[in-house]
Design a protein around this motif. Structure first.
Motif, PDB file in Angstrom:
ATOM      1  N   LEU A  51     115.942 -60.157 -22.532  1.00  0.00           N
ATOM      2  CA  LEU A  51     115.084 -61.221 -22.029  1.00  0.00           C
ATOM      3  C   LEU A  51     113.999 -60.611 -21.146  1.00  0.00           C
ATOM      4  O   LEU A  51     114.256 -59.690 -20.382  1.00  0.00           O
ATOM      5  N   ILE A  52     112.800 -61.137 -21.290  1.00  0.00           N
ATOM      6  CA  ILE A  52     111.672 -60.712 -20.470  1.00  0.00           C
ATOM      7  C   ILE A  52     111.265 -61.877 -19.579  1.00  0.00           C
ATOM      8  O   ILE A  52     111.046 -62.984 -20.060  1.00  0.00           O
ATOM      9  N   SER A  87     104.510 -57.962 -15.728  1.00  0.00           N
ATOM     10  CA  SER A  87     103.277 -58.537 -15.163  1.00  0.00           C
ATOM     11  C   SER A  87     103.429 -58.876 -13.686  1.00  0.00           C
ATOM     12  O   SER A  87     102.971 -59.909 -13.216  1.00  0.00           O
ATOM     13  N   LEU A  88     104.074 -57.975 -12.954  1.00  0.00           N
ATOM     14  CA  LEU A  88     104.238 -58.169 -11.514  1.00  0.00           C
ATOM     15  C   LEU A  88     102.944 -57.778 -10.812  1.00  0.00           C
ATOM     16  O   LEU A  88     102.499 -56.643 -10.889  1.00  0.00           O
ATOM     17  N   ASN A  89     102.354 -58.734 -10.127  1.00  0.00           N
ATOM     18  CA  ASN A  89     101.126 -58.437  -9.396  1.00  0.00           C
ATOM     19  C   ASN A  89     101.470 -57.969  -7.985  1.00  0.00           C
ATOM     20  O   ASN A  89     102.623 -58.061  -7.549  1.00  0.00           O
ATOM     21  N   MET A 112     103.651 -56.617 -21.443  1.00  0.00           N
ATOM     22  CA  MET A 112     104.608 -57.203 -22.376  1.00  0.00           C
ATOM     23  C   MET A 112     105.030 -56.174 -23.429  1.00  0.00           C
ATOM     24  O   MET A 112     106.209 -56.080 -23.782  1.00  0.00           O
ATOM     25  N   GLU A 113     104.077 -55.420 -23.935  1.00  0.00           N
ATOM     26  CA  GLU A 113     104.379 -54.390 -24.933  1.00  0.00           C
ATOM     27  C   GLU A 113     105.341 -53.354 -24.362  1.00  0.00           C
ATOM     28  O   GLU A 113     106.310 -52.966 -25.028  1.00  0.00           O
ATOM     29  N   LEU A 119     113.092 -52.814 -23.855  1.00  0.00           N
ATOM     30  CA  LEU A 119     114.274 -53.564 -24.341  1.00  0.00           C
ATOM     31  C   LEU A 119     114.808 -52.957 -25.634  1.00  0.00           C
ATOM     32  O   LEU A 119     116.032 -52.888 -25.813  1.00  0.00           O
ATOM     33  N   LYS A 120     113.924 -52.549 -26.513  1.00  0.00           N
ATOM     34  CA  LYS A 120     114.384 -51.933 -27.771  1.00  0.00           C
ATOM     35  C   LYS A 120     115.176 -50.656 -27.498  1.00  0.00           C
ATOM     36  O   LYS A 120     116.159 -50.368 -28.185  1.00  0.00           O
ATOM     37  N   LYS A 121     114.758 -49.892 -26.493  1.00  0.00           N
ATOM     38  CA  LYS A 121     115.492 -48.673 -26.136  1.00  0.00           C
ATOM     39  C   LYS A 121     116.835 -49.001 -25.501  1.00  0.00           C
ATOM     40  O   LYS A 121     117.789 -48.248 -25.652  1.00  0.00           O
TER      41      LYS A 121
END
Length: 123
Positions: A51-52, A87-89, A112-113, A119-121
């Protein structure tokens, strides 16, 4: 119309087997609690590989909001679902540092990328 019906809607998207939660600016603690419940009870959660939490639309988090997202992260981690904050500012990062959040179990990515690749790793 009850108070829950007027709350800020929670946008949850699915890409491959990953859920993406678009966190919105929220000043209402009850809405945050509703969002926590919605995430932890989401219908696709049992089949997800990760989850993102996307904080792109959030400028600052207060201590209550930080606590909610940390609890969401820890809950999902206990279910063996990795969570990435993205996307933490600077305002959010400053809030996390100011309230001395233990970040050793919080994974973050700039984009996001990057979050999807991480997550894939992990899965």
């Amino acid at each position: 119309m009850n108070k829950a019906d007027r709350s800020i809607p929670l946008a949850i998207s699915k890409i491959e087997n990953y859920l993406i939660v678009a966190v919105q600016e929220c000043s209402d603690d009850n809405t945050l609690l509703l969002h926590k419940k919605a995430i932890l009870q989401h219908k696709y959660l049992e089949n997800t590989k990760g989850l993102i939490l996307d904080f792109n639309a959030v400028h600052v988090l207060d201590s209550f909001a930080c606590d909610i997202f940390i609890k969401i992260t820890k809950s999902l981690q206990l279910m063996h679902i990795p969570v990435i904050w993205t996307s933490l500012n600077p305002g959010i990062v400053s809030s996390l540092v100011d309230i001395e959040v233990d970040i050793k179990n919080i994974y973050a990515a700039r984009t996001m990328e990057d979050a999807l690749n991480l997550l894939k790793k992990m899965s």
